[in-house]
Design a protein around this motif. Structure first.
Motif, PDB file in Angstrom:
ATOM      1  N   GLY A   9       0.823  -1.207   0.000  1.00 53.67           N
ATOM      2  CA  GLY A   9       0.000   0.000   0.000  1.00 53.67           C
ATOM      3  C   GLY A   9       0.859   1.260   0.000  1.00 53.67           C
ATOM      4  N   GLN A  10       1.940   1.243   0.768  1.00 52.42           N
ATOM      5  CA  GLN A  10       2.844   2.403   0.792  1.00 52.42           C
ATOM      6  C   GLN A  10       3.527   2.584  -0.558  1.00 52.42           C
ATOM      7  N   TYR A  11       3.916   1.493  -1.169  1.00 53.51           N
ATOM      8  CA  TYR A  11       4.561   1.577  -2.480  1.00 53.51           C
ATOM      9  C   TYR A  11       3.578   2.087  -3.523  1.00 53.51           C
ATOM     10  N   ARG A  12       2.329   1.696  -3.392  1.00 52.67           N
ATOM     11  CA  ARG A  12       1.305   2.200  -4.318  1.00 52.67           C
ATOM     12  C   ARG A  12       1.237   3.719  -4.246  1.00 52.67           C
ATOM     13  N   TRP A  13       1.212   4.256  -3.019  1.00 52.30           N
ATOM     14  CA  TRP A  13       1.139   5.710  -2.883  1.00 52.30           C
ATOM     15  C   TRP A  13       2.416   6.390  -3.363  1.00 52.30           C
ATOM     16  N   LEU A  14       3.548   5.726  -3.217  1.00 52.46           N
ATOM     17  CA  LEU A  14       4.792   6.266  -3.757  1.00 52.46           C
ATOM     18  C   LEU A  14       4.723   6.345  -5.280  1.00 52.46           C
ATOM     19  N   ALA A  15       4.164   5.310  -5.902  1.00 58.75           N
ATOM     20  CA  ALA A  15       4.006   5.315  -7.366  1.00 58.75           C
ATOM     21  C   ALA A  15       3.050   6.410  -7.802  1.00 58.75           C
ATOM     22  N   VAL A  16       1.949   6.587  -7.073  1.00 60.99           N
ATOM     23  CA  VAL A  16       0.994   7.651  -7.401  1.00 60.99           C
ATOM     24  C   VAL A  16       1.674   9.013  -7.283  1.00 60.99           C
ATOM     25  N   PHE A  17       2.433   9.217  -6.209  1.00 58.15           N
ATOM     26  CA  PHE A  17       3.138  10.482  -6.027  1.00 58.15           C
ATOM     27  C   PHE A  17       4.132  10.729  -7.160  1.00 58.15           C
ATOM     28  N   MET A  18       4.877   9.693  -7.530  1.00 59.57           N
ATOM     29  CA  MET A  18       5.862   9.856  -8.599  1.00 59.57           C
ATOM     30  C   MET A  18       5.194  10.197  -9.925  1.00 59.57           C
ATOM     31  N   VAL A  19       4.146   9.455 -10.264  1.00 58.62           N
ATOM     32  CA  VAL A  19       3.464   9.704 -11.530  1.00 58.62           C
ATOM     33  C   VAL A  19       2.856  11.100 -11.537  1.00 58.62           C
ATOM     34  N   ALA A  20       2.226  11.484 -10.437  1.00 59.50           N
ATOM     35  CA  ALA A  20       1.594  12.808 -10.377  1.00 59.50           C
ATOM     36  C   ALA A  20       2.637  13.922 -10.442  1.00 59.50           C
ATOM     37  N   SER A  21       3.693  13.817  -9.658  1.00 65.29           N
ATOM     38  CA  SER A  21       4.682  14.902  -9.631  1.00 65.29           C
ATOM     39  C   SER A  21       5.458  14.993 -10.939  1.00 65.29           C
ATOM     40  N   VAL A  22       5.943  13.870 -11.429  1.00 65.91           N
ATOM     41  CA  VAL A  22       6.688  13.900 -12.692  1.00 65.91           C
ATOM     42  C   VAL A  22       5.758  14.252 -13.848  1.00 65.91           C
ATOM     43  N   GLY A  23       4.532  13.746 -13.806  1.00 60.32           N
ATOM     44  CA  GLY A  23       3.563  14.085 -14.855  1.00 60.32           C
ATOM     45  C   GLY A  23       3.262  15.570 -14.898  1.00 60.32           C
ATOM     46  N   LEU A  24       3.089  16.181 -13.731  1.00 62.24           N
ATOM     47  CA  LEU A  24       2.850  17.629 -13.683  1.00 62.24           C
ATOM     48  C   LEU A  24       4.060  18.410 -14.185  1.00 62.24           C
ATOM     49  N   LEU A  25       5.254  17.983 -13.796  1.00 60.22           N
ATOM     50  CA  LEU A  25       6.465  18.648 -14.288  1.00 60.22           C
ATOM     51  C   LEU A  25       6.595  18.519 -15.806  1.00 60.22           C
ATOM     52  N   LEU A  26       6.319  17.331 -16.316  1.00 59.41           N
ATOM     53  CA  LEU A  26       6.375  17.130 -17.769  1.00 59.41           C
ATOM     54  C   LEU A  26       5.341  17.970 -18.494  1.00 59.41           C
ATOM     55  N   ALA A  27       4.136  17.955 -17.965  1.00 56.68           N
ATOM     56  CA  ALA A  27       3.068  18.741 -18.599  1.00 56.68           C
ATOM     57  C   ALA A  27       3.415  20.223 -18.559  1.00 56.68           C
ATOM     58  N   GLY A  28       3.946  20.671 -17.432  1.00 58.75           N
ATOM     59  CA  GLY A  28       4.293  22.088 -17.312  1.00 58.75           C
ATOM     60  C   GLY A  28       5.421  22.499 -18.225  1.00 58.75           C
ATOM     61  N   SER A  29       6.498  21.722 -18.217  1.00 57.01           N
ATOM     62  CA  SER A  29       7.667  22.117 -19.007  1.00 57.01           C
ATOM     63  C   SER A  29       7.564  21.715 -20.467  1.00 57.01           C
ATOM     64  N   GLY A  30       6.872  20.621 -20.746  1.00 55.69           N
ATOM     65  CA  GLY A  30       6.834  20.135 -22.114  1.00 55.69           C
ATOM     66  C   GLY A  30       5.638  20.556 -22.922  1.00 55.69           C
ATOM     67  N   LEU A  31       4.579  21.005 -22.261  1.00 53.83           N
ATOM     68  CA  LEU A  31       3.376  21.342 -23.009  1.00 53.83           C
ATOM     69  C   LEU A  31       2.816  22.707 -22.626  1.00 53.83           C
ATOM     70  N   ILE A  32       2.574  22.916 -21.347  1.00 54.80           N
ATOM     71  CA  ILE A  32       1.923  24.161 -20.921  1.00 54.80           C
ATOM     72  C   ILE A  32       2.818  25.374 -21.148  1.00 54.80           C
ATOM     73  N   ALA A  33       4.077  25.292 -20.714  1.00 55.82           N
ATOM     74  CA  ALA A  33       4.989  26.434 -20.884  1.00 55.82           C
ATOM     75  C   ALA A  33       5.175  26.808 -22.354  1.00 55.82           C
ATOM     76  N   PRO A  34       5.444  25.847 -23.252  1.00 55.77           N
ATOM     77  CA  PRO A  34       5.561  26.229 -24.666  1.00 55.77           C
ATOM     78  C   PRO A  34       4.272  26.811 -25.243  1.00 55.77           C
ATOM     79  N   LEU A  35       3.117  26.282 -24.834  1.00 55.46           N
ATOM     80  CA  LEU A  35       1.850  26.826 -25.332  1.00 55.46           C
ATOM     81  C   LEU A  35       1.623  28.251 -24.836  1.00 55.46           C
ATOM     82  N   VAL A  36       1.934  28.503 -23.565  1.00 54.80           N
ATOM     83  CA  VAL A  36       1.780  29.849 -23.016  1.00 54.80           C
ATOM     84  C   VAL A  36       2.744  30.814 -23.709  1.00 54.80           C
ATOM     85  N   LEU A  37       3.992  30.382 -23.876  1.00 58.16           N
ATOM     86  CA  LEU A  37       4.966  31.238 -24.575  1.00 58.16           C
ATOM     87  C   LEU A  37       4.540  31.497 -26.016  1.00 58.16           C
TER      88      LEU A  37
END
Length: 165
Positions: A13-41
């Protein structure tokens, strides 16, 4: 024995939440730097970032999305184990999903990214991106997928043997 099983489920169960945290945090960083920032610019200063650069950014992050799906699949499998699901069917399904995710991510990283970038005119060069990490992940993904099939077959053989007894 029961204590060990409870500890194992708690760790899953703890590892599951670690995976969720990793996917959410890295996914948000990817979306921000790879998609949202270029679109805003691109919207604010059209001369600074072209549509081609935004598309190229999305192409570059595609293998990472596959890898994140693999991590998500591991987390989902661990969540199933934490809830008490049987290990063998959960392991087989998780190995297959993770294997496919890593395999596709590796193939996309090595063959597709470079060729799509060439197609849109974002880069020049060869037809193959010599990405050792991508090649390795692709091979590991293929092996995990095959191991998932072996676990499935072992389960079927076990069921047949149980019927004989």
């Amino acid at each position: 024995m029961t204590r060990d099983i409870d500890r194992f489920r708690r760790l899953c169960g703890q590892y599951r939440w670690l995976a969720v945290f990793m996917v959410a945090s890295v996914g948000l960083l990817l979306a921000g730097s790879g998609l949202i920032a270029p679109l805003v610019l691109s919207a604010r200063t059209p001369d600074l970032v072209s549509g081609r650069e935004v598309i190229a950014s999305v192409i570059w992050i595609t293998p990472t999305l596959c890898y994140l799906f693999g991590v998500w699949s591991i987390g989902a499998g661990m969540g199933q184990l934490a809830k008490g699901r049987l290990i063998q069917p959960t392991l087989a399904a998780t190995l297959r999903r993770v294997g496919l995710a890593l395999g596709f991510g590796g193939v996309i990283s090595v063959f597709v990214v470079t060729n799509l970038l060439r197609l849109i005119g974002s880069t020049e060069g060869g037809y193959l991106h010599f990405d050792v990490a991508g090649m390795t992940l692709g091979m590991i993904g293929g092996a995990l997928f095959l191991l998932g099939r072996v676990v499935d077959q072992a389960s079927e053989v076990q069921a047949e043997l149980d019927e004989m007894v």
